[in-house]
Design an enzyme around this catalytic site. Structure first.
Site, PDB file in Angstrom:
ATOM      1  N   GLU A 119     -13.229  23.670  40.202  1.00 45.93           N
ATOM      2  CA  GLU A 119     -13.573  24.090  41.513  1.00 45.93           C
ATOM      3  C   GLU A 119     -13.049  23.186  42.532  1.00 45.93           C
ATOM      4  OE1 GLU A 119     -15.536  26.581  42.217  1.00 45.93           O
ATOM      5  OE2 GLU A 119     -15.618  27.092  40.127  1.00 45.93           O
ATOM      6  N   SER A 145     -17.825  39.339  45.472  1.00 48.58           N
ATOM      7  CA  SER A 145     -19.162  39.062  45.180  1.00 48.58           C
ATOM      8  C   SER A 145     -20.021  38.158  45.918  1.00 48.58           C
ATOM      9  CB  SER A 145     -19.321  38.981  43.876  1.00 48.58           C
ATOM     10  OG  SER A 145     -18.339  38.113  43.431  1.00 48.58           O
ATOM     11  N   ARG A 167     -12.609  33.484  54.964  1.00 44.43           N
ATOM     12  CA  ARG A 167     -12.391  34.720  54.408  1.00 44.43           C
ATOM     13  C   ARG A 167     -13.118  35.781  55.048  1.00 44.43           C
ATOM     14  NH1 ARG A 167     -13.722  34.270  48.077  1.00 44.43           N
ATOM     15  NH2 ARG A 167     -15.959  34.229  48.372  1.00 44.43           N
ATOM     16  N   TYR A 175      -4.077  43.523  48.342  1.00 44.14           N
ATOM     17  CA  TYR A 175      -5.316  43.046  47.837  1.00 44.14           C
ATOM     18  C   TYR A 175      -5.469  41.637  48.521  1.00 44.14           C
ATOM     19  CZ  TYR A 175      -8.299  40.394  44.678  1.00 44.14           C
ATOM     20  OH  TYR A 175      -9.242  39.534  44.290  1.00 44.14           O
ATOM     21  N   ASN A 181     -12.374  31.282  48.143  1.00 43.34           N
ATOM     22  CA  ASN A 181     -13.669  30.924  48.574  1.00 43.34           C
ATOM     23  C   ASN A 181     -13.673  29.591  49.506  1.00 43.34           C
ATOM     24  OD1 ASN A 181     -13.939  28.894  46.766  1.00 43.34           O
ATOM     25  ND2 ASN A 181     -15.486  29.739  45.529  1.00 43.34           N
ATOM     26  N   LYS A 187      -7.717  34.986  41.196  1.00 30.35           N
ATOM     27  CA  LYS A 187      -7.482  35.989  42.350  1.00 30.35           C
ATOM     28  C   LYS A 187      -6.100  36.422  42.479  1.00 30.35           C
ATOM     29  CE  LYS A 187     -11.795  35.320  44.746  1.00 30.35           C
ATOM     30  NZ  LYS A 187     -12.329  33.995  43.999  1.00 30.35           N
TER      31      LYS A 187
END
Ligand SMILES: *[C@@H]1O[C@H](CO)[C@@H](O)[C@H](O)[C@H]1NC(C)=O
Ligand SMILES: *[C@@H]1O[C@H](CO)[C@@H](O)[C@H](O)[C@H]1NC(C)=O
Ligand SMILES: *[C@@H]1O[C@H](CO)[C@@H](O)[C@H](O)[C@H]1NC(C)=O
Ligand SMILES: *[C@@H]1O[C@H](CO)[C@@H](O)[C@H](O)[C@H]1NC(C)=O
Length: 339
Positions: free
Chosen positions: A118, A177, A185, A224, A229, A239
């Site tokens: 992360e 999600s 974003r 796309y 995040n 991604k």
């Protein structure tokens, strides 16, 4: 007489220097395996599984799946005393479902490894872990072991030719999600959709796409939104690697600066939000590019020479520790984590 004395002094000096070097080498574990080559039986103990999702470790998994020999990957804590490296994944420490076994005496040669994929902003408070870990493992190039979400590999001739999906039905798609208005974003998406249609998918808009349908769905879009995040140095996730590159769409990226993408992504393969002075300009660019078949196609020409290698399995990442084992720092203690 003088000559002899000089020689003797020289000899003495040499002897002292050599003994020092020898003594030092003996004490350093990185040299303990000199002669016999690399350390050949490494035990890596995963203290608990990331996100509490276990995978099978039977049948010498590192050798069988990843052709890495002498790498004993285990998740049973009874191996604690013989483990060379013990791995702790940050997420479970952060949410408190796991704790560090600080009460256990640490075998002298054992190293504790802190693992997180992360961005630092999402790792929680790491100050409490100062001085506990010997090694770090993350996507960050500054980690002791760097584990990217993906990378490009040169084609070896045997790999299949990539065919650019032709049946594009949407200009721009976004699969989301975790929709938070405070994410940058989200603001970029909202602004962009004022100018051009953005097809949304995902739990956030009650249009969930299961794993099997994800790439076919994205392949129908010219562009796309590979929006991370969190904007953090080097933080580039699946991604980009999976959702965009493997689906055959052109990613519009939001994350670290362009140079961080250029360092890892194929040439001319993505569009960076920061390349435009406004979201309106970006929107116009995307619309024009979708209508210019030749130019649009050029974003896929890297497939000629490169292919994407994804890292998605924890076992592969952990087995890879053995491949760099001999190059890992030995007496290191991390006072700060998360690079
Ligand atoms: C490797 O080390 C482990 C733990 O020290 C030991 O149980 C195992 O027998 C060793 N295997 C080999 C092939 O030496
Ligand atoms: C293209 O997509 C549409 C759905 O939007 C589908 O009906 C059609 O069969 C597809 N055509 C090809 C050639 O795959
Ligand atoms: C792929 O590699 C070949 C041979 O090196 C080169 O001629 C060609 O230009 C490359 N293609 C792209 C799109 O860079
Ligand atoms: C690992 O770190 C601990 C401090 O938390 C230290 O006491 C120990 O000597 C280190 N071990 C090695 C092998 O570097």
């Amino acid at each position: 007489m003088t000559l002899n004395l000089r020689l003797n002094k020289k000899h003495l000096f040499l002897i002292i220097v050599l003994s020092c070097i020898f003594a030092c080498l003996q004490k350093m574990p990185c040299f303990q395996f000199m002669g016999s080559g690399k350390k050949t039986n490494i035990t890596i103990l995963l203290w608990y599984w990331p996100f509490h999702i276990p995978y099978s470790l039977e049948d010498d998994i590192c050798l069988k799946h990843y052709s890495i020999s002498g790498c004993h990957l285990v998740d049973n804590r009874r191996h604690y005393l013989t483990a060379d490296i013990v791995v702790f994944h940050q997420h479970e420490l952060k949410i408190g479902s796991q704790t560090l076994p600080l009460h256990l005496p640490r075998p002298v040669h054992q190293r504790w490894l802190w693992l997180s994929l992360e961005a630092p902003q999402n790792n929680g408070n790491l100050n409490q872990y100062a001085g506990i870990f010997n090694l770090t493992m993350s996507y960050h190039p500054g980690a002791d072991i760097t584990v990217p979400y993906g990378k490009i590999k040169e084609k070896d001739g045997e790999t299949d030719d990539f065919v650019t999906p032709k049946n594009k039905t949407h200009l721009v798609c976004w699969v989301i999600s975790n929709y938070k208005t405070y994410h940058k974003r989200t603001r970029v998406y909202q602004e962009l959709s004022k100018f051009i249609p953005v097809q949304m998918y995902g739990r956030a808009v009650r249009k969930p796409v299961n794993q099997g349908a994800l790439l076919p769905t994205i392949s129908r879009c010219y562009f796309y939104l590979a929006f991370e995040n969190t904007e953090s140095p080097y933080y580039i996730t699946e991604k980009l690697w999976r959702n965009a590159f493997m689906a055959g769409t052109v990613p519009v990226v939001l994350g670290p600066p362009r140079s961080h993408y250029e360092a890892v992504a194929p040439p001319n393969s993505f569009i960076h939000v920061n390349d435009f002075d406004s979201i309106g300009t970006l929107a116009r660019f995307l619309k024009e590019l979708a209508g210019d078949a030749k130019n649009y196609k050029s974003y896929f020409s890297w497939h000629e020479n490169y292919t994407v290698k994804l890292y998605a399995d924890w076992r592969e990442r952990l087995c890879n520790i053995c491949q760099v084992y001999d190059k890992l720092p030995y007496h290191k203690i991390h006072q700060t984590l998360g690079a």
